[in-house]
Scaffold this motif. Structure first.
Motif, PDB file in Angstrom:
ATOM      1  N   LYS A  39      -4.417   2.587  -5.455  1.00  0.00           N
ATOM      2  CA  LYS A  39      -3.154   2.246  -4.794  1.00  0.00           C
ATOM      3  C   LYS A  39      -3.370   2.375  -3.286  1.00  0.00           C
ATOM      4  CE  LYS A  39       0.362   5.110  -4.927  1.00  0.00           C
ATOM      5  NZ  LYS A  39       1.582   5.849  -5.339  1.00  0.00           N
ATOM      6  N   ILE A  40      -3.178   1.282  -2.567  1.00  0.00           N
ATOM      7  CA  ILE A  40      -3.443   1.267  -1.123  1.00  0.00           C
ATOM      8  C   ILE A  40      -2.232   0.682  -0.399  1.00  0.00           C
ATOM      9  CG2 ILE A  40      -4.996   0.459   0.709  1.00  0.00           C
ATOM     10  CD1 ILE A  40      -7.163   0.090  -1.385  1.00  0.00           C
ATOM     11  N   LYS A  41      -1.952   1.235   0.767  1.00  0.00           N
ATOM     12  CA  LYS A  41      -0.811   0.766   1.561  1.00  0.00           C
ATOM     13  C   LYS A  41      -1.265   0.541   2.998  1.00  0.00           C
ATOM     14  CE  LYS A  41       3.807   2.280   3.099  1.00  0.00           C
ATOM     15  NZ  LYS A  41       4.566   1.134   2.585  1.00  0.00           N
ATOM     16  N   ALA A  44      -3.375   3.850   3.874  1.00  0.00           N
ATOM     17  CA  ALA A  44      -3.166   5.046   3.058  1.00  0.00           C
ATOM     18  C   ALA A  44      -3.521   4.689   1.623  1.00  0.00           C
ATOM     19  CB  ALA A  44      -1.715   5.505   3.147  1.00  0.00           C
ATOM     20  N   SER A  45      -4.054   5.667   0.893  1.00  0.00           N
ATOM     21  CA  SER A  45      -4.388   5.405  -0.513  1.00  0.00           C
ATOM     22  C   SER A  45      -4.232   6.672  -1.334  1.00  0.00           C
ATOM     23  CB  SER A  45      -5.829   4.885  -0.629  1.00  0.00           C
ATOM     24  OG  SER A  45      -6.750   5.949  -0.619  1.00  0.00           O
ATOM     25  N   ASN A  46      -4.245   6.485  -2.651  1.00  0.00           N
ATOM     26  CA  ASN A  46      -4.322   7.649  -3.519  1.00  0.00           C
ATOM     27  C   ASN A  46      -5.788   8.057  -3.633  1.00  0.00           C
ATOM     28  OD1 ASN A  46      -5.258   5.552  -5.033  1.00  0.00           O
ATOM     29  ND2 ASN A  46      -3.940   5.902  -6.809  1.00  0.00           N
ATOM     30  N   TYR A  78       0.669   9.228  -1.558  1.00  0.00           N
ATOM     31  CA  TYR A  78      -0.634   8.881  -0.994  1.00  0.00           C
ATOM     32  C   TYR A  78      -1.298  10.149  -0.447  1.00  0.00           C
ATOM     33  CZ  TYR A  78       0.992   4.076  -1.310  1.00  0.00           C
ATOM     34  OH  TYR A  78       1.457   2.880  -1.776  1.00  0.00           O
ATOM     35  N   GLN A 109      -6.309   8.760   4.031  1.00  0.00           N
ATOM     36  CA  GLN A 109      -6.126   7.769   5.094  1.00  0.00           C
ATOM     37  C   GLN A 109      -7.467   7.157   5.469  1.00  0.00           C
ATOM     38  OE1 GLN A 109      -4.201  10.064   8.199  1.00  0.00           O
ATOM     39  NE2 GLN A 109      -2.392   8.755   8.118  1.00  0.00           N
TER      40      GLN A 109
END
Length: 375
Positions: free
Chosen positions: A114-116, A107-109, A87, A90
């Motif tokens: 892609k996200i967390k 968090a992401s790319n 990642y 933010q």
């Protein structure tokens, strides 16, 4: 030989440039984190909007109503460090849900495909951390984020500092404040100590937000005007200008809560003293008779200061409000006589004598009869 030297020189320049760029990149990495920037202000903000909103909706199982309140302007890109592997970005988001306002850290790319969810924060032992997204300020310092919000239509605020430690958002500090409540506390204390100069200085030095949302705006109005009147009476023979300024301060303080604002131009009405069902703290209103007693002295003081045109406006208003206010007829007659309006003055002197009745011979100043007889 020359070709070899040129090639060597070119290679040297390329290596030097690459090393320089690497040094610049390394320095940038050590620089202070950038300030939060709303996603809607980012160059790729439009591309990020849909995936970020969709992720929040699903990850937090938001209702339709809660989803409708999501606002991409309240999503900010931040740099608190501590990103998981894979990642690179933010984001902090604040939004309403059924129990209040919540902050989440994501968090992401690069393109947010892609996200967390890293962590979320809603409250502390001291209560709600976030109170109003319409008045919001966010700043960061290394791995800490500060969120300042203000209550709707009040000056009270809350400020929370949270720290991201790679796996947890921890509340470092949480404080409340209310500068307008503090303002009225100071005013109450100064009023209790009968400090008229302190009260005037407070008014000139502080400008409270949303004063009408606070009790003190109403309950302190009448006592402040009464104190201003007492202080003006005590000083008017020595300093008439100060006495007038005290009264004008007192009138303005009362007016903030209930009106009337037309005290200086003689447009006060009886309706200004009638409480309505929409009044806040109607019991703190000043009665018409008490107000007019102070108001009459204000007109009289204006005349002592040579401001006779202004005095006539005020004193005419006094008589209109309370036609039986005997001394007001003497005061306005004196003003009119000074202004050269002798006919009007004589009419008011006559009314003054009439209201005094049998007391006229002992109470009325000698000038009254002298001026009534004058041609």
């Amino acid at each position: 030989m020359r070709s070899w030297k040129k090639w060597t020189l070119s290679l040297t320049v390329i290596v030097f440039v690459m090393l320089s760029l690497e040094g610049i990149t390394g320095s940038a990495a050590l620089a202070a984190p950038k300030e939060p920037l709303s996603v809607s202000q980012l160059k790729d903000g439009k591309k990020l909007t849909k995936p970020l909103l969709n992720f929040i909706t699903k990850a937090l199982d938001l209702s339709k109503e809660e989803t409708s309140l999501l606002n991409i302007d309240l999503f900010y890109e931040v740099d608190l460090g501590g990103l998981p592997t894979g990642y690179t970005r933010q984001f902090v988001a604040l939004f309403y849900h059924s129990e209040g306002i919540e902050l989440v850290l994501l968090a992401s790319n690069a393109d947010a495909s892609k996200i967390k969810l890293l962590d979320r924060a809603q409250s502390s032992d001291e209560g709600s951390l976030f109170v109003n997204t319409a008045k919001l300020e966010i700043s960061t310092n290394k791995n800490q984020i500060e969120v300042w919000t203000q209550y709707p239509f009040r000056a009270s605020y809350t400020k929370a500092v949270l720290e991201w430690s790679s796996n947890k958002l921890k509340v470092i500090s949480h404080e409340y404040g209310d500068p307008t409540a503090e303002f009225f506390d100071k005013k109450k204390s100064l009023l209790r100590n009968k400090d008229i100069l302190g009260l005037i200085d407070l008014e000139n030095s502080e400008d409270p937000f949303y004063p009408s949302a606070y009790e003190g705006n109403y309950t302190l109005g009448a006592p402040t005007l009464v104190l201003a009147h007492q202080k003006a009476l005590a000083i008017h023979k020595k300093n008439i200008k100060a006495a007038i300024s005290y009264l004008e301060y007192g009138f303005s303080q009362y007016s903030y809560g209930y009106g009337p604002f037309g005290y200086s131009d003689g447009t006060v009405t009886k309706e200004d003293f009638v409480a309505s069902e929409y009044d806040s703290y109607p019991e703190s209103r000043m009665s018409l008779n008490v107000y007019v007693g102070i108001y009459n002295d204000y007109g009289y003081f204006l005349s002592l200061d040579g401001r006779n045109k202004e005095a006539k406006l005020v004193l005419s208003n006094v008589i209109k409000l309370v036609p039986t206010r005997t001394v007001a007829y003497l005061n306005i007659a004196d003003v009119e006589w000074t202004l050269g309006q002798k006919t009007a003055a004589k009419e008011h002197y006559k009314q003054y004598i009439k209201l005094l009745g049998s007391k006229a011979t002992s109470i009325a100043p000698k000038r009254v009869q002298e001026r009534l007889k004058a041609k």
